[in-house]
Design a protein around this motif. Structure first.
Motif, short mmCIF file in Angstrom:
data_model
loop_
_atom_site.label_atom_id
_atom_site.label_comp_id
_atom_site.label_asym_id
_atom_site.label_seq_id
_atom_site.Cartn_x
_atom_site.Cartn_y
_atom_site.Cartn_z
N THR A 147 0.86 -1.19 0.00
CA THR A 147 0.00 0.00 0.00
C THR A 147 0.89 1.23 0.00
O THR A 147 2.08 1.16 0.33
CB THR A 147 -0.90 0.01 1.24
N PRO A 148 0.33 2.39 -0.36
CA PRO A 148 1.15 3.61 -0.31
C PRO A 148 1.72 3.87 1.07
O PRO A 148 2.85 4.36 1.20
CB PRO A 148 0.17 4.71 -0.74
N GLU A 149 0.96 3.54 2.15
CA GLU A 149 1.49 3.76 3.49
C GLU A 149 2.69 2.85 3.76
O GLU A 149 3.70 3.28 4.33
CB GLU A 149 0.39 3.51 4.53
N LEU A 150 2.58 1.56 3.35
CA LEU A 150 3.70 0.65 3.54
C LEU A 150 4.93 1.08 2.74
O LEU A 150 6.06 1.01 3.23
CB LEU A 150 3.29 -0.77 3.16
N GLU A 151 4.70 1.50 1.52
CA GLU A 151 5.84 1.92 0.70
C GLU A 151 6.51 3.15 1.29
O GLU A 151 7.74 3.25 1.32
CB GLU A 151 5.39 2.20 -0.73
N ARG A 152 5.72 4.11 1.78
CA ARG A 152 6.31 5.28 2.41
C ARG A 152 7.08 4.90 3.66
O ARG A 152 8.16 5.40 3.93
CB ARG A 152 5.21 6.29 2.74
N ARG A 153 6.55 3.97 4.45
CA ARG A 153 7.21 3.57 5.68
C ARG A 153 8.52 2.83 5.40
O ARG A 153 9.55 3.12 6.01
CB ARG A 153 6.27 2.68 6.51
N LEU A 154 8.48 1.88 4.44
CA LEU A 154 9.66 1.05 4.20
C LEU A 154 10.73 1.77 3.39
O LEU A 154 11.93 1.59 3.63
CB LEU A 154 9.25 -0.24 3.49
N VAL A 155 10.31 2.57 2.42
CA VAL A 155 11.27 3.18 1.50
C VAL A 155 11.63 4.59 1.95
O VAL A 155 12.81 4.92 2.17
CB VAL A 155 10.72 3.18 0.07
N VAL A 156 10.64 5.44 2.07
CA VAL A 156 10.92 6.85 2.35
C VAL A 156 11.46 7.05 3.76
O VAL A 156 12.41 7.82 3.98
CB VAL A 156 9.65 7.69 2.12
N GLN A 157 10.88 6.33 4.74
CA GLN A 157 11.27 6.56 6.13
C GLN A 157 12.44 5.69 6.59
O GLN A 157 13.07 6.02 7.59
CB GLN A 157 10.07 6.34 7.06
N ILE A 158 12.70 4.59 5.90
CA ILE A 158 13.77 3.70 6.38
C ILE A 158 14.84 3.47 5.30
O ILE A 158 16.02 3.80 5.50
CB ILE A 158 13.18 2.35 6.84
N ALA A 159 14.45 2.89 4.17
CA ALA A 159 15.46 2.48 3.17
C ALA A 159 16.23 3.67 2.61
O ALA A 159 17.46 3.64 2.53
CB ALA A 159 14.78 1.69 2.05
N ASP A 160 15.52 4.72 2.19
CA ASP A 160 16.22 5.88 1.62
C ASP A 160 17.14 6.55 2.64
O ASP A 160 18.30 6.86 2.31
CB ASP A 160 15.20 6.88 1.07
N PRO A 161 16.69 6.81 3.89
CA PRO A 161 17.65 7.39 4.86
C PRO A 161 18.86 6.50 5.12
O PRO A 161 19.98 6.99 5.27
CB PRO A 161 16.80 7.58 6.12
N LEU A 162 18.64 5.17 5.17
CA LEU A 162 19.78 4.28 5.37
C LEU A 162 20.76 4.35 4.20
O LEU A 162 21.98 4.36 4.38
CB LEU A 162 19.29 2.84 5.57
N ALA A 163 20.21 4.38 2.99
CA ALA A 163 21.09 4.48 1.82
C ALA A 163 21.86 5.79 1.82
O ALA A 163 23.05 5.83 1.48
CB ALA A 163 20.26 4.34 0.54
N ALA A 164 21.18 6.89 2.21
CA ALA A 164 21.88 8.18 2.27
C ALA A 164 22.97 8.16 3.33
O ALA A 164 24.06 8.72 3.13
CB ALA A 164 20.87 9.29 2.56
N LEU A 165 22.70 7.53 4.46
CA LEU A 165 23.73 7.41 5.49
C LEU A 165 24.96 6.66 4.97
O LEU A 165 26.10 7.06 5.19
CB LEU A 165 23.15 6.70 6.72
N ALA A 166 24.71 5.54 4.29
CA ALA A 166 25.83 4.73 3.80
C ALA A 166 26.62 5.43 2.70
O ALA A 166 27.85 5.39 2.68
CB ALA A 166 25.32 3.38 3.31
N ALA A 167 25.89 6.08 1.78
CA ALA A 167 26.56 6.64 0.61
C ALA A 167 27.18 8.01 0.89
O ALA A 167 28.20 8.35 0.27
CB ALA A 167 25.57 6.75 -0.56
N ASP A 168 26.58 8.80 1.78
CA ASP A 168 27.05 10.17 1.98
C ASP A 168 27.74 10.34 3.34
O ASP A 168 28.94 10.62 3.41
CB ASP A 168 25.87 11.14 1.86
N ASP A 169 26.96 10.18 4.42
CA ASP A 169 27.50 10.52 5.74
C ASP A 169 28.64 9.60 6.13
O ASP A 169 29.74 10.06 6.49
CB ASP A 169 26.37 10.44 6.78
#
Length: 750
Positions: A646-668
């Motif tokens: 669902t859109p809520e699940l996708e926002r929770r898994l990707v926008v709130q978790i997966a994308d921040p984790l990827a940004a942490l690994a690739a940038d910070d």
């Protein structure tokens, strides 16, 4: 008074006759001056022409410069002649010579005039009333009386002018003398300097060099070049012949050795240049002869530029063409007809294409000619040669030899092997993308990977086996309603893979465009088991049946959407704990870096070593964070494949978790790792900067962890609601069962 004036004006001037003599003298002097200008200009012109002639003759005969140098010299000479005529002749002739100027010139050469000549000339033609006529006549008479003593030769430097004229005449005479005595030399000079011909000057020694066409010899790169020179002369061959070569280090001179015996007039000389790898300028010297502007033009020897092999498959493979890539070993099915086209890097004058059995030594080889190009063939020179092997029954070696239009041959023949390959079963290398161990009845199975066969695929299909699995016991010791699925007989269905149309040696199913197998039409119910496998067949019928290749078999449990979500939520908890462990390891590394002295008072390692150790912790955290980001994206993909996203699940898994984790690994974390490497070469102050950056990164990592824990709390609440719903459904089912039982008891009672 007026009458007297009129009488004076009408009366002849008292010095008119003397003035006439004076002006006639000046006119003759003017004519004489212009003659001297002509003589002087022509003398300078003769000297310049002689200098140009003898200079260009000496230079051209000595070094024989190229045509553009001679053209530049001629252009410079013409420009000098034009300048001389313009300055020495034209400009002086057009300059007016007034009587006053000539009078001043005469007075400078003859001081005895005491300005009488210039005064008489200046006032003779002036009609002035304030001039006493008697005085003017006396002055004019004095000037005329001194005219006989004027020496024009003194005025115009006759001696110098005569010497200049004599020198010009002698210079012009030398040119005429050479033209009369040695007309051949003058003619060669005219053709080379004036007409810019490349005709060489005649020499007492004649040099000819073998292999050069228009001064250029084409040689193969890296080869040894033998320069052969024939020297002839009327008085016998020269004793020394030098070969000069110009390379990157400048000119080098080598003495050429004699080849063969000498004759009365000539001798052959030679010298070997080893390993010529770039264009080289040559010059040959012997006696008064020079061979200049010789050039070795280095080119690559003809080699195989492209190889085209077309295999016509045998009957058991259904015919058709196969074009394998060019390589040292070209594999084709045994029994194929092979058409070979070898293209050279250069136009060819001759070539051969031959085949011999593979494995034989060159000494015992027996080559069979497949194709030839004969020298002197009509038409434009070809660049390719072709041949055909009617039936490839065993491994064979193909040998091709080239000779280009420059006469250069391949240093080594080009050879490659045709391998007669027996048929192999298809290879199925597939995986399930975004599917773990359980699926819902309405899921879809994405298959990614490759299906390949050594010759060609006939078809491929997905085999789905629907079976049963032991029923699970629920609370209260009752079995679920899906117990009936445990007793169902196993079913099997086969779904073809549409991308395999037949004949393809390779089918690529990328992860972004997999083969999707829908499960809607299988009638799956929770509690069952699904086995998935992919099989592929080829067209080989040598053994009676086609050969079959099978992938791994995946066994999947069929569950309800709620059960699958519970499984995925449990996986999220495991991932969160992994993330917590990564944060703890990162924080401990940060604390060790900032600690300074240990608790026991012993000094820690130097800041560089501490920064390096912390960099290892940062690298571990970056790798773990990147893996966790991919894992959460995998959960999202699995939900999508099971039609639960669902859109809520996708926002929770990707926008709130997966994308921040990827940004942490690739940038910070990546930037912090670089800061650790930079701090390893700094003093203690560098670690303080790293600690501050680590605190910032740690805060962001904990912020993502906080969102994970918030979402986990939401998941726990949802799971409790699911438990309440399941309890209500169980109570409702038990109530209905009790009501049915009471109704049966009431009907059965008397």
């Amino acid at each position: 008074m007026s009458i007297a004036v009129e009488h004076r004006e009408s009366a002849p001037h008292p010095g008119a006759a003397a003035a006439g003599s004076l002006f006639r003298f000046l006119a003759g002097l003017r004519r004489q001056a212009r003659r001297w200008i002509w003589i002087e200009s022509l003398a300078w012109l003769a000297l310049l022409c002689a200098a140009v002639f003898w200079g260009t003759l000496a230079c051209d005969r000595g070094i024989e410069p190229p045509g553009w140098v001679r053209a530049a010299a001629v252009a410079g000479a013409v420009a000098g002649i034009i300048w001389l005529l313009a300055v020495k002749l034209v400009a002086r002739l057009v300059l007016p010579l007034s009587d006053e100027s000539l009078a001043l010139v005469v007075e400078r050469g003859h001081p005895e005039f005491r300005d009488s000549l210039s005064t008489a000339v200046g006032l003779a033609r002036a009609d002035r009333t304030d001039v006493d006529g008697a005085l003017l006549a006396r002055t004019t008479g004095e000037a005329v009386a001194l005219l006989d003593g004027v020496e024009p030769a003194r005025l115009f430097h006759r001696r110098r002018l005569c010497l200049l004229a004599l020198a010009g005449a002698v210079a012009a005479g030398t040119i005429g003398l050479l033209a009369a005595v040695r007309p051949a030399v003058a003619a060669v000079w005219a053709r080379r300097v004036v007409l810019l011909s490349d005709e060489p000057w005649p020499r007492s020694v004649q040099l000819t060099v073998d292999g050069f066409r228009d001064g250029v010899r084409v040689v193969a790169r890296g080869s040894e070049v033998d320069v052969i020179v024939h020297a002839d002369g009327p008085h016998g061959p020269p004793e020394v012949v030098e070969l000069r070569t110009r390379g990157p280090a400048g000119w080098r001179t080598d003495r050429m050795g004699t080849r063969g015996g000498a004759t009365t007039t000539g001798q052959t000389f030679g010298h070997v240049l080893e390993g010529v790898v770039e264009d080289t300028t040559l010059e040959i010297r012997a006696g008064d002869a020079r061979l200049r502007n010789l050039r070795l033009h280095v080119v690559d020897a003809p080699t195989l530029e492209s190889l085209s092999v077309r295999g016509t498959l045998p009957d058991y493979l259904g015919g058709g063409d196969r074009r394998p890539p060019a390589a040292r070993i070209v594999a084709l099915p045994r029994g194929s007809r092979v058409d070979i086209v070898c293209e050279s890097t250069k136009p060819l004058s001759a070539a051969t294409l031959a085949v011999r059995p593979a494995g034989e030594s060159p000494a015992g080889e027996e080559e069979r000619i497949l194709g030839t190009i004969e020298p002197g063939a009509a038409g434009p020179p070809p660049r390719s040669i072709s041949g055909t092997i009617e039936s490839l029954l065993a491994d064979a070696t193909v040998v091709v030899r080239f000779t280009d239009t420059d006469g250069l041959s391949s240093r080594e023949p080009t050879a490659f092997t045709l391998a007669a390959v027996p048929d192999e079963p298809p290879r199925v290398a597939l995986r399930l993308e975004g599917i773990s161990t359980a699926v819902t009845p309405h899921a879809r199975l994405p298959l990614a990977g490759t299906i390949a066969d050594d010759h060609g695929l006939a078809d491929a299909a997905v085999r789905l086996s629907v079976g049963s699995r032991p029923a699970r016991r629920e609370a209260g010791g009752r079995t679920a309603d899906r117990r009936a699925a445990a007793d169902r007989a196993a079913e099997e269905r086969t779904l073809p893979i549409a991308r395999v149309r037949g004949g393809e040696p390779l089918i690529d199913l990328p992860a972004d465009a997999p083969e999707v197998v829908p499960l809607d039409g299988l009638g799956l119910v929770p509690g069952g088991r699904l086995e998935v496998a992919v099989s592929a067949r080829d067209r080989c019928t040598l053994d009676g049946e086609p050969q079959v290749g099978t992938s791994d078999t995946w066994t999947l449990d069929v569950v309800t959407p709620e059960e699958l979500q519970a499984l995925l939520e449990a996986r999220e908890i495991v991932l969160r704990r992994r993330y917590e462990a990564a944060i703890d390891d990162f924080a401990q590394g940060r604390d060790r870096l900032a600690a300074g002295p240990r608790q026991d008072g012993a000094a820690v390692d130097d800041p560089a070593a501490a920064a390096a150790r912390f960099g290892e912790a940062v690298a571990r955290a970056a790798g773990e964070t990147a893996e966790l980001s991919a894992a959460f994206r995998g959960i999202r993909l699995e939900l999508d494949n099971n039609r639960l996203l669902t859109p809520e699940l996708e926002r929770r898994l990707v926008v709130q978790i997966a994308d921040p984790l990827a940004a942490l690994a690739a940038d910070d974390l990546a930037g912090l790792s670089k800061a650790c490497r930079d701090a390893a070469g700094l003093a203690a102050g560098g670690t303080a900067v790293v600690v501050r950056r680590a605190d910032e990164v740690l805060a962001r990592m904990r912020d993502v962890l906080g969102r994970m824990m918030e979402l986990e709390s939401v998941n726990e609440l949802i799971e409790r609601l699911r438990g309440v719903i399941r309890t209500q459904e169980q109570i409702r089912a038990e109530t209905l069962e009790r009501q049915k039982r009471k109704a049966r008891e009431a009907l059965e009672s008397p």
